[in-house]
Design an enzyme around this catalytic site. Structure first.
Site, PDB file in Angstrom:
ATOM      1  N   GLN B 128      94.853  23.143  41.330  1.00 10.17           N
ATOM      2  CA  GLN B 128      95.934  23.021  40.438  1.00 10.17           C
ATOM      3  C   GLN B 128      96.534  23.533  38.876  1.00 10.17           C
ATOM      4  OE1 GLN B 128      99.740  20.960  41.585  1.00 10.17           O
ATOM      5  NE2 GLN B 128     100.429  22.398  43.325  1.00 10.17           N
ATOM      6  N   GLY B 129      96.985  24.374  38.736  1.00 14.85           N
ATOM      7  CA  GLY B 129      96.647  24.880  37.198  1.00 14.85           C
ATOM      8  C   GLY B 129      98.408  25.046  37.415  1.00 14.85           C
ATOM      9  N   SER B 163      94.023  18.059  38.367  1.00 17.85           N
ATOM     10  CA  SER B 163      92.905  16.399  38.559  1.00 17.85           C
ATOM     11  C   SER B 163      91.514  17.989  39.789  1.00 17.85           C
ATOM     12  CB  SER B 163      93.856  16.476  40.211  1.00 17.85           C
ATOM     13  OG  SER B 163      95.079  16.378  39.773  1.00 17.85           O
ATOM     14  N   GLU B 246     105.308  20.076  53.481  1.00 17.52           N
ATOM     15  CA  GLU B 246     104.813  18.833  53.639  1.00 17.52           C
ATOM     16  C   GLU B 246     105.592  18.553  55.427  1.00 17.52           C
ATOM     17  OE1 GLU B 246     104.488  14.972  53.771  1.00 17.52           O
ATOM     18  OE2 GLU B 246     106.341  15.087  52.713  1.00 17.52           O
TER      19      GLU B 246
HETATM   20  C1  LIG Z   1      97.297  11.240  38.382  1.00 19.71           C
HETATM   21  C2  LIG Z   1      98.025  12.692  37.908  1.00 19.71           C
HETATM   22  C3  LIG Z   1      97.480  14.146  38.606  1.00 19.71           C
HETATM   23  C4  LIG Z   1      98.441  14.796  38.688  1.00 19.71           C
HETATM   24  N1  LIG Z   1      97.557  16.262  38.616  1.00 19.71           N
HETATM   25  C5  LIG Z   1      98.306  17.379  38.722  1.00 19.71           C
HETATM   26  C6  LIG Z   1      97.611  18.523  39.159  1.00 19.71           C
HETATM   27  O1  LIG Z   1      96.801  18.350  40.142  1.00 19.71           O
HETATM   28  N2  LIG Z   1      98.000  20.152  38.433  1.00 19.71           N
HETATM   29  C7  LIG Z   1      99.529  20.120  38.178  1.00 19.71           C
HETATM   30  O2  LIG Z   1      99.558  21.190  37.686  1.00 19.71           O
HETATM   31  N3  LIG Z   1      99.849  19.080  37.483  1.00 19.71           N
HETATM   32  C8  LIG Z   1      99.356  17.522  37.629  1.00 19.71           C
HETATM   33  N4  LIG Z   1      99.971  16.554  37.489  1.00 19.71           N
HETATM   34  C9  LIG Z   1     101.068  16.752  36.464  1.00 19.71           C
HETATM   35  C10 LIG Z   1     102.753  16.226  36.854  1.00 19.71           C
HETATM   36  O3  LIG Z   1     102.920  16.933  38.184  1.00 19.71           O
HETATM   37  C11 LIG Z   1     103.497  15.781  35.989  1.00 19.71           C
HETATM   38  O4  LIG Z   1     102.882  14.892  34.984  1.00 19.71           O
HETATM   39  C12 LIG Z   1     104.499  15.475  36.291  1.00 19.71           C
HETATM   40  O5  LIG Z   1     105.492  16.731  36.643  1.00 19.71           O
HETATM   41  C13 LIG Z   1     105.876  15.349  35.329  1.00 19.71           C
HETATM   42  O6  LIG Z   1     105.723  16.121  33.761  1.00 19.71           O
HETATM   43  P1  LIG Z   1     105.313  15.546  32.755  1.00 19.71           P
HETATM   44  O7  LIG Z   1     103.927  15.042  32.372  1.00 19.71           O
HETATM   45  O8  LIG Z   1     105.026  16.933  31.589  1.00 19.71           O
HETATM   46  O9  LIG Z   1     106.079  14.845  32.044  1.00 19.71           O
HETATM   47  P2  LIG Z   1     107.811  15.022  31.410  1.00 19.71           P
HETATM   48  O10 LIG Z   1     108.616  16.256  32.544  1.00 19.71           O
HETATM   49  O11 LIG Z   1     107.822  15.624  29.948  1.00 19.71           O
HETATM   50  O12 LIG Z   1     108.652  13.709  31.614  1.00 19.71           O
HETATM   51  C14 LIG Z   1     108.457  12.989  30.817  1.00 19.71           C
HETATM   52  C15 LIG Z   1     109.494  11.725  31.278  1.00 19.71           C
HETATM   53  O13 LIG Z   1     110.667  12.430  31.167  1.00 19.71           O
HETATM   54  C16 LIG Z   1     111.461  12.317  31.986  1.00 19.71           C
HETATM   55  N5  LIG Z   1     113.041  13.439  32.617  1.00 19.71           N
HETATM   56  C17 LIG Z   1     112.133  14.329  32.246  1.00 19.71           C
HETATM   57  N6  LIG Z   1     112.567  15.508  32.453  1.00 19.71           N
HETATM   58  C18 LIG Z   1     113.469  14.472  33.515  1.00 19.71           C
HETATM   59  C19 LIG Z   1     115.253  15.199  33.625  1.00 19.71           C
HETATM   60  N7  LIG Z   1     115.133  16.782  33.863  1.00 19.71           N
HETATM   61  N8  LIG Z   1     115.912  14.101  33.941  1.00 19.71           N
HETATM   62  C20 LIG Z   1     115.877  12.822  33.496  1.00 19.71           C
HETATM   63  N9  LIG Z   1     114.294  12.162  32.929  1.00 19.71           N
HETATM   64  C21 LIG Z   1     113.607  13.484  32.952  1.00 19.71           C
HETATM   65  C22 LIG Z   1     110.141  12.084  32.886  1.00 19.71           C
HETATM   66  O14 LIG Z   1     111.257  11.045  33.929  1.00 19.71           O
HETATM   67  C23 LIG Z   1     109.537  11.205  32.419  1.00 19.71           C
HETATM   68  O15 LIG Z   1     110.050   9.318  32.221  1.00 19.71           O
HETATM   69  C24 LIG Z   1      99.088  15.199  37.319  1.00 19.71           C
HETATM   70  C25 LIG Z   1     100.057  14.035  36.839  1.00 19.71           C
HETATM   71  C26 LIG Z   1      99.405  12.619  37.382  1.00 19.71           C
HETATM   72  C27 LIG Z   1      99.921  11.879  36.116  1.00 19.71           C
END
Ligand SMILES: Cc1cc2nc3c(=O)[nH]c(=O)nc-3n(C[C@H](O)[C@H](O)[C@H](O)COP(=O)(O)OP(=O)(O)OC[C@H]3O[C@@H](n4cnc5c(N)ncnc54)[C@H](O)[C@@H]3O)c2cc1C
Lengths: 316, 395
Positions: B128-129, B163, B246
């Site tokens: 998933q990208g 992933s 889901e």
């Molecule tokens: C193990 C793992 C596997 C993954 N696999 C995939 C995958 O296969 N494909 C894919 O596309 N993605 C994948 N992801 C990505 C995942 O969906 C994102 O990490 C997640 O959506 C959070 O985005 P971010 O990492 O940019 O964090 P950010 O959005 O930058 O968040 C940073 C912090 O800010 C907080 N925050 C952000 N916005 C708000 C808000 N509006 N209100 C309150 N707090 C907020 C968050 O809660 C967090 O604590 C994976 C992530 C993990 C950890």
């Protein structure tokens, strides 16, 4: 498997809710504080007529009963609801609400009776059995300022032995069923706390917008709702198990699960509801405090959540 | 309300149990956890076995080769595979549970005919990208750009946290196709074959040291327009469609594992000693374990409520957000308690001193990701507050 309410269950719950929202408004609840929490006999008999006490004596199950008790908790109805419901199978006068039957589980370091002045009968629940006592023969000191103004209490210095009315096995079942029914009341408290806090969060404005638009407030409410929904699942599961349509054979353990979750959640929702109200939450006027105080009372009924957590582990 | 299975559900369970007991003992041993190619082969082999036995695509409609099972049967499937210690869905996760269902509702007949059987048989692995360095919680702000050039889209930009990006054959990808409209309206959903010229996949190390996700860079990568699913600029809606697949079953295997692990913890506490007495002699620890076990049982009951709702209405709705929020928190507490109990033995991710260290320490690390992946706990709280309680949006 269908762990959602069916139509009959839903309409039973709605029936009880509409009776209570008409009859036990929050104004009625508050007015009762002015009379020192003395129970209103007329209301008690109406509750009896609606079937709150006799549900199971009338052939309904624990499932229907928890749905009714959830509503009683939500409406903050005070008094020995659980005790009178449990007593209904043994005492017909408890079933229709013509006699108010209370219950005490002897506790350390002090025995505390609730609503003593309003009771017709007091059942003492001991591990060896259930004993009925004339409330007039109980000696103790009435507390002037009970934590919950709607739950008057007495520190008991003399508790008569009473007359045996049921054996140890029945006492055990009462304890179990008492946990589940009390948990349902606590679930109702959670839901009422959430409703109140939500209304306030939508209407109260600071910094030019409703406080409910601030994430810090939103997240408090989301946590309240999450705890309430997990609790609901636990309470319904315990009830369905008691009715023989469940997924576990250890009914005591599922009852404990429900009471533990409900105790923790009602206290959490109660205190968080106060927090959401700011200074208003600390006033007598706002009902947030009433839900929290009742949560404190109910946590001590049939074992508090710490006791159940410990007991739960004993079976592991 | 009831929590009991029907005769039909029970016979489905028995049939499955029979089959599992005949095949599980024959399985080769699992590859090393960081042997991603080996794990891919293993996961594909298991998927092929499920396919041959008629158990593939449990939640997929029959017309697309699935089993068309109800959410309750899906629960039973997950209970039985867990009970039999069968392999997990593994690298087939995105294909079977995300990309496949999206294709089923949104793709063209040719796209379905080519991709769906390959997913069901375990022949194609998908990734998933969606996420990007600048677009995580605010996914719709994604900027990886696709510009139409004749019969191709030309992609430039970057994806992250992909992933299984290094083992996958296809990527379900969201790209920016219009920068002049509100952010949700300029996104397109594409099927991108992995390994195209100009694509660079670089594994990232997780905090556990494993390389399960990747960064993917795109430099003038050409993808045929025929690989688009749904209309141009309608990709946000296409991506959201899958959410409705889901059915409350997403965390069933994990929940069962956690419940077992929590009960194992009690046994462990009875054997671990401190100053001459067992850890279990500590009433505080017993109570903590009891509380966590009871809360897990309650979450299990909530799982069944969500599944029942999906069975009735086809949707889990916000009950799924409530569940994820509660589970991420509880799983963390379980892991923390386990590490306290293991004390200095918890300083190894692998088993040491004849203790089940790996299960607990790995589990605790995994719990950290539960509050982040697929919508962080903060975002879940926003959803619960806004969609269930109806509180106003912040902006
Ligand atoms: C193990 C793992 C596997 C993954 N696999 C995939 C995958 O296969 N494909 C894919 O596309 N993605 C994948 N992801 C990505 C995942 O969906 C994102 O990490 C997640 O959506 C959070 O985005 P971010 O990492 O940019 O964090 P950010 O959005 O930058 O968040 C940073 C912090 O800010 C907080 N925050 C952000 N916005 C708000 C808000 N509006 N209100 C309150 N707090 C907020 C968050 O809660 C967090 O604590 C994976 C992530 C993990 C950890």
């Amino acid at each position: 498997m269908d762990f959602e309410l069916n139509d009959d269950e839903r309409s039973l719950q709605e029936g009880i809710r509409s009776f209570l929202t008409g009859r036990c408004t929050i104004d009625v609840v508050r007015a009762n504080e002015e009379t020192g929490g003395a129970l209103d006999r007329a209301l008690w008999q109406e509750l009896g007529a609606v079937g709150v006490f006799s549900l199971r004596a009338d052939g309904f199950g624990m499932t229907e009963s928890v749905l009714a008790f959830e509503e009683l908790g939500r409406s903050l109805v005070a008094g020995p609801l659980v005790a009178s419901h449990l007593a209904a199978t043994l005492m017909p006068a408890a079933a229709n609400g013509s006699r108010i039957v209370g219950l005490i589980e002897p506790s350390e370091p002090v025995n505390v009776a609730e609503h003593l002045a309003s009771l017709d009968d007091l059942i003492v629940a001991r591990p060896e059995g259930l004993f009925v006592v004339d409330p007039a023969e109980v000696i103790g000191v009435h507390a002037e300022r009970p934590l919950d103004a709607l739950t008057p209490i007495t520190a008991v210095s003399h508790l008569p032995q009473g007359e045996l009315i049921a054996d140890a096995a029945t006492a055990h079942i009462w304890h179990r069923d008492g946990m589940v029914l009390t948990a349902a009341l606590q679930l109702g408290l959670c839901l009422a706390s959430i409703d109140l806090a939500k209304q306030y969060a939508m209407q109260r404005e600071q910094f030019g917008r409703p406080i409910g638009s601030f994430q810090a407030v939103k997240h408090l409410l989301a946590d309240m709702l999450t705890k309430a929904e997990v609790t609901r699942a636990a309470v319904y599961a315990a009830a369905v198990n008691i009715d023989g349509r469940g997924d576990s054979t250890d009914l005591m353990q599922t009852a404990r699960m429900a009471k533990m979750l409900a105790g923790d959640s009602a206290l959490f929702c109660g205190k968080t509801g106060i927090q959401v109200h700011g200074g208003m939450g600390f006033t007598w006027e706002v009902d947030a405090q009433r839900y929290w105080k009742r949560a404190c009372v109910l946590d001590t009924h049939f074992g508090n959540s710490d006791e159940h957590a410990a007991a739960f582990s004993a079976a592991l | 309300m009831d929590l009991q299975f029907t005769d039909a559900e029970n016979s489905f369970r028995l049939k499955l149990r029979d089959w599992l007991s005949s095949v599980i003992p024959q399985l080769p041993s699992e590859p090393h956890r960081n042997d991603w190619i080996g794990r891919r082969e293993y996961d594909s082999m298991w998927q092929r076995m499920l396919f041959d036995a008629g158990f593939a695509g449990i939640n997929w409609p029959r017309e697309y080769g699935g089993l068309g099972a109800t959410p309750t049967e899906h629960l039973i499937f997950l209970e039985e595979t867990e009970r039999a210690r069968a392999p997990y869905v593994g690298q087939n996760f995105v294909g079977l549970l995300h990309a496949g269902p999206t294709l089923i509702t949104e793709a063209s007949a040719e796209q379905k005919a080519f991709h769906l059987p390959a997913i069901l048989k375990g022949e194609h692995i998908w990734c998933q990208g969606f996420s990007e360095p600048g677009a995580g919680s605010d996914l719709a702000s994604l900027s990886c750009r696709a510009i139409r050039d004749g019969d191709d889209y030309v992609i430039n930009g970057q994806k992250i946290w992909t992933s299984f990006g290094h083992t996958a054959d296809y990527c379900e990808m969201l790209v920016r196709t219009d920068t002049d409209v509100p952010k949700h309206r300029g996104i397109t959903w594409l099927i991108v074959p992995m390994g195209l010229p100009g694509m660079d996949v670089r594994p990232l190390r997780t905090l556990e040291g494993s390389t399960e996700f990747c960064e993917v860079f795109f430099d003038e990568v050409r993808v045929p327009v025929a690989n688009r699913v749904g209309d141009e600029n309608d990709g946000w809606r296409v991506a959201m469609v899958t959410l409705s697949f889901e059915r409350g079953t997403a965390f069933v295997s994990e929940m069962l594992q956690s419940m077992e692990l929590a009960r194992d913890l009690a046994q462990l506490a009875k054997r671990v000693t401190r100053s001459g007495v067992t850890a279990w002699d500590d009433a505080g620890l017993r109570r903590d374990i009891g509380r966590i076990c009871a809360e897990l049982d309650a979450l299990w009951a909530l799982t069944k409520r969500n599944i029942s709702q999906a069975q009735r209405t086809g949707l889990v709705g916000p009950g799924g957000n409530v569940f994820k929020l509660a589970y991420a928190e509880l799983r963390s507490r379980l892991g923390e308690l386990a590490m306290h109990l293991l004390d200095r033995a918890s300083l190894s991710i692998d088993d040491i001193g004849d203790l089940p260290t790996h299960a607990h320490v790995h589990g605790r690390i995994h719990a950290l990701s539960l509050g982040i992946a697929a919508g962080t706990s903060q975002v879940q709280r926003n959803i619960v507050a806004e969609r269930i309680l109806g509180l106003p949006k912040e902006r």
